[in-house]
Design a protein around this motif. Structure first.
Motif, short mmCIF file in Angstrom:
data_model
loop_
_atom_site.label_atom_id
_atom_site.label_comp_id
_atom_site.label_asym_id
_atom_site.label_seq_id
_atom_site.Cartn_x
_atom_site.Cartn_y
_atom_site.Cartn_z
N GLN A 1 35.87 -14.10 93.41
CA GLN A 1 36.54 -15.13 93.70
C GLN A 1 37.79 -15.21 92.61
OE1 GLN A 1 34.33 -18.79 93.76
NE2 GLN A 1 32.59 -18.01 94.92
N LEU A 2 38.63 -16.02 92.97
CA LEU A 2 39.92 -16.33 92.15
C LEU A 2 40.18 -17.52 92.66
CD1 LEU A 2 41.98 -15.51 89.99
CD2 LEU A 2 43.64 -14.67 91.75
N ASP A 3 40.17 -18.57 91.68
CA ASP A 3 40.48 -20.17 92.07
C ASP A 3 39.64 -20.39 93.46
OD1 ASP A 3 42.19 -20.28 89.96
OD2 ASP A 3 43.91 -19.26 91.23
N GLY A 4 38.30 -20.02 93.43
CA GLY A 4 37.44 -20.31 94.46
C GLY A 4 37.77 -19.86 95.74
N LYS A 5 38.67 -18.50 95.84
CA LYS A 5 38.84 -17.95 97.05
C LYS A 5 38.59 -16.40 96.98
CE LYS A 5 42.58 -19.08 99.37
NZ LYS A 5 43.99 -19.34 99.68
N THR A 6 38.05 -15.92 98.08
CA THR A 6 37.81 -14.43 98.00
C THR A 6 38.80 -13.69 99.16
OG1 THR A 6 35.90 -14.43 99.61
CG2 THR A 6 35.32 -14.63 97.32
N VAL A 7 39.24 -14.43 99.93
CA VAL A 7 39.90 -13.63 100.93
C VAL A 7 41.11 -14.60 101.46
CG1 VAL A 7 38.20 -14.46 102.89
CG2 VAL A 7 39.78 -12.55 103.21
N ASP A 8 42.11 -13.93 102.10
CA ASP A 8 43.09 -14.55 102.78
C ASP A 8 43.23 -13.96 104.02
OD1 ASP A 8 44.35 -16.70 100.81
OD2 ASP A 8 44.63 -14.89 99.67
N VAL B 1 40.57 -9.27 111.37
CA VAL B 1 41.90 -9.54 111.45
C VAL B 1 42.48 -8.96 110.27
CG1 VAL B 1 41.94 -11.64 112.73
CG2 VAL B 1 42.03 -11.98 110.43
N TRP B 2 43.89 -8.78 110.17
CA TRP B 2 44.52 -8.15 108.93
C TRP B 2 44.19 -9.53 107.75
CZ3 TRP B 2 46.49 -3.48 108.14
CH2 TRP B 2 47.06 -2.85 109.60
N HIS B 3 43.99 -8.87 106.58
CA HIS B 3 43.78 -9.93 105.50
C HIS B 3 43.71 -9.30 104.11
CE1 HIS B 3 39.70 -7.70 106.35
NE2 HIS B 3 39.53 -7.86 105.21
N THR B 4 43.66 -10.01 103.12
CA THR B 4 43.74 -9.48 101.71
C THR B 4 42.80 -10.12 101.06
OG1 THR B 4 45.29 -11.13 100.96
CG2 THR B 4 46.37 -9.01 101.95
N HIS B 5 42.63 -9.60 99.86
CA HIS B 5 41.63 -10.23 98.67
C HIS B 5 42.33 -10.43 97.52
CE1 HIS B 5 38.30 -9.45 101.55
NE2 HIS B 5 38.71 -8.19 101.90
N PRO B 6 42.21 -11.37 96.79
CA PRO B 6 43.01 -11.65 95.66
C PRO B 6 42.35 -10.64 94.51
CG PRO B 6 41.45 -13.59 95.83
CD PRO B 6 41.51 -12.74 97.16
N LEU B 7 41.29 -10.30 94.40
CA LEU B 7 40.65 -9.46 93.45
C LEU B 7 40.13 -8.24 93.98
CD1 LEU B 7 38.89 -12.07 90.88
CD2 LEU B 7 41.11 -10.67 90.67
N GLY B 8 40.45 -7.98 95.20
CA GLY B 8 40.00 -6.74 95.82
C GLY B 8 38.59 -6.72 96.53
N ALA C 1 43.36 -5.25 94.97
CA ALA C 1 43.86 -6.74 95.31
C ALA C 1 45.02 -6.67 95.86
CB ALA C 1 43.77 -7.34 93.72
N GLY C 2 45.09 -7.67 96.63
CA GLY C 2 46.37 -7.94 97.50
C GLY C 2 46.74 -7.05 98.51
N VAL C 3 46.02 -5.79 98.75
CA VAL C 3 46.39 -4.89 99.96
C VAL C 3 45.97 -5.26 101.17
CG1 VAL C 3 45.88 -2.52 100.91
CG2 VAL C 3 46.29 -2.81 98.05
N LYS C 4 47.13 -5.59 102.10
CA LYS C 4 46.66 -6.05 103.48
C LYS C 4 46.09 -4.99 104.36
CE LYS C 4 49.29 -7.96 107.56
NZ LYS C 4 50.59 -8.38 107.82
N HIS C 5 44.88 -5.29 104.89
CA HIS C 5 44.23 -4.38 105.65
C HIS C 5 43.22 -4.82 106.88
CE1 HIS C 5 41.25 -6.33 102.92
NE2 HIS C 5 40.20 -5.47 103.48
#
Length: 381
Positions: free
Chosen positions: A142-149, A81-88, A120-124
């Motif tokens: 990871q950033l604050d324990g998260k790799t993907v949104d 699905v579409w998603h982003t990564h906090p640190l790429g 980082a932060g690019v929706k793709h």
């Protein structure tokens, strides 16, 4: 180098040499090797992927490091699905033809050996093309324990727009030649195999791809026919060289082939992807060794060679089995597998026509009957 600095370096070296065994053991004990095939692949979550996707976590660093990576395998048409990564994120494509798109941008292809960086932060989104399965190693921090949104699904029309005109519904001349070559090899018809090999090379089949096809056939029609066919290929290539024709040699596999238990594990995973699930039946229960040979030799040592895509391998298998009376059950199985690795029903219909026109009406009849049954099973008919 100053005398003071030299003394400090000498003292440090002496300290390391005196304490060498304990320090070396400490450093060595911190190493961790995760062997290929030792980690279980799981089905990608339905709210994160569309289509059939297998995810295998390959590594996760320990604090203070925060990088992790996984091998993600997409069946044809499957995608995130579409998603982003906090640190790429970095993608290393290992197999097949993939697609990737950033929000507002165009869909782009990615192939084995390509490295894709998503800031980082690019929706793709990314996934496999409609014509080929695709695997990549995905690495993120990871950033604050998260790799993907994870965000919303990709509209179905988006990936379809990148398909080349006619690519989905028609076999290329090269693909048609693959099926004919395999059929004549299975029939031990050397004169017609000679002609089919020439047609295939004229259509862009590399010498390496032709070798791959004929080597693979040992698992379906036996070593004698495979060896005889390879001998005919050698004769064809020598004749073409003498006529001044310079055919492409083809490339060697990029991905290393595992050995031992790792090879068996990889082969079992490849077999399950192609068969649509783990292979277990009365015959494999009765003679488990035959399935171990299939997994290690065929779906491991051969199908792990990434210099020939799985769709081409299945075209060769179907062509050989169609030309072999008495193996209709296996023919049906591989026609279903052909659909799983990206060939369409229209392409397989065309394959039966190729067999009828260029090979043998009886082989075409067996393929058509098996295809009808495979399509009925696939649609619940």
């Amino acid at each position: 180098m100053s005398g003071a600095n030299g003394l400090r370096i000498a003292m440090a070296s002496l300290t390391l040499s005196l304490a060498g065994p304990s320090l070396a053991q400490s450093a060595e004990s911190s190493l961790r090797i995760t062997h290929h095939g030792s980690q279980e692949a799981v089905r990608g979550a339905a709210n994160h992927f569309s289509g059939v996707v297998q995810v295998e976590l390959r590594f996760a660093s320990e604090f203070p490091a925060r990088v992790s990576g996984g091998l993600v395998s997409f069946e044809p048409g499957a995608r995130t699905v579409w998603h982003t990564h906090p640190l790429g994120q970095t993608l290393f494509v290992t197999r097949g033809l993939g697609l990737v798109q950033r929000w507002g941008g165009s869909v782009q292809e990615m192939r084995p050996g390509d490295v894709v960086w998503i800031p980082a932060g690019v929706k793709h989104w990314h996934g496999a093309s409609h014509a080929s399965a695709m695997s990549h190693l995905a690495i993120a921090e990871q950033l604050d324990g998260k790799t993907v949104d994870w965000l919303e699904p990709v509209a179905d029309a988006v990936p379809a727009q990148v398909a080349a005109p006619g690519a989905i519904d028609a076999l290329t001349a090269k693909q048609q030649a693959i099926a004919a070559v395999a059929a004549f090899a299975a029939m031990s018809d050397m004169p017609r195999l000679n002609a089919a090999l020439n047609q295939g090379l004229d259509a862009g089949l590399s010498i390496g791809e032709a070798k791959e096809i004929l080597v693979q056939l040992y698992a379906y029609v036996g070593f004698p026919k495979s060896l005889n066919a390879l001998g005919e290929l050698l004769k064809v290539t020598q004749g073409r060289q003498q006529r001044g024709i310079h055919d492409a040699a083809g490339r060697e596999p990029v991905r290393p082939i595992p050995v031992g238990e790792e090879l068996l594990a990889v082969g079992a995973l490849n077999q399950a992807r192609i068969a649509g699930g783990a292979v277990k039946n009365a015959v494999t229960d009765f003679a488990p060794l035959i399935n171990q040979y299939l997994q290690a030799h065929l779906f491991g040592a051969i199908f792990e060679r990434d210099n020939l895509d799985w769709a081409s391998r299945e075209l060769a298998t179907v062509g050989a089995l169609a030309a072999t009376p008495g193996v209709e059950a296996q023919l049906r199985s591989h026609l279903r597998a052909s659909l799983r690795v990206g060939l369409t029903a229209a392409q397989l219909r065309q394959l039966t026509q190729v067999l009828a026109e260029r090979v043998d009406p009886a082989a075409a009849g067996r393929a058509e009957a098996a295809l009808n049954q495979a399509l009925a099973a696939a649609t619940g008919g």
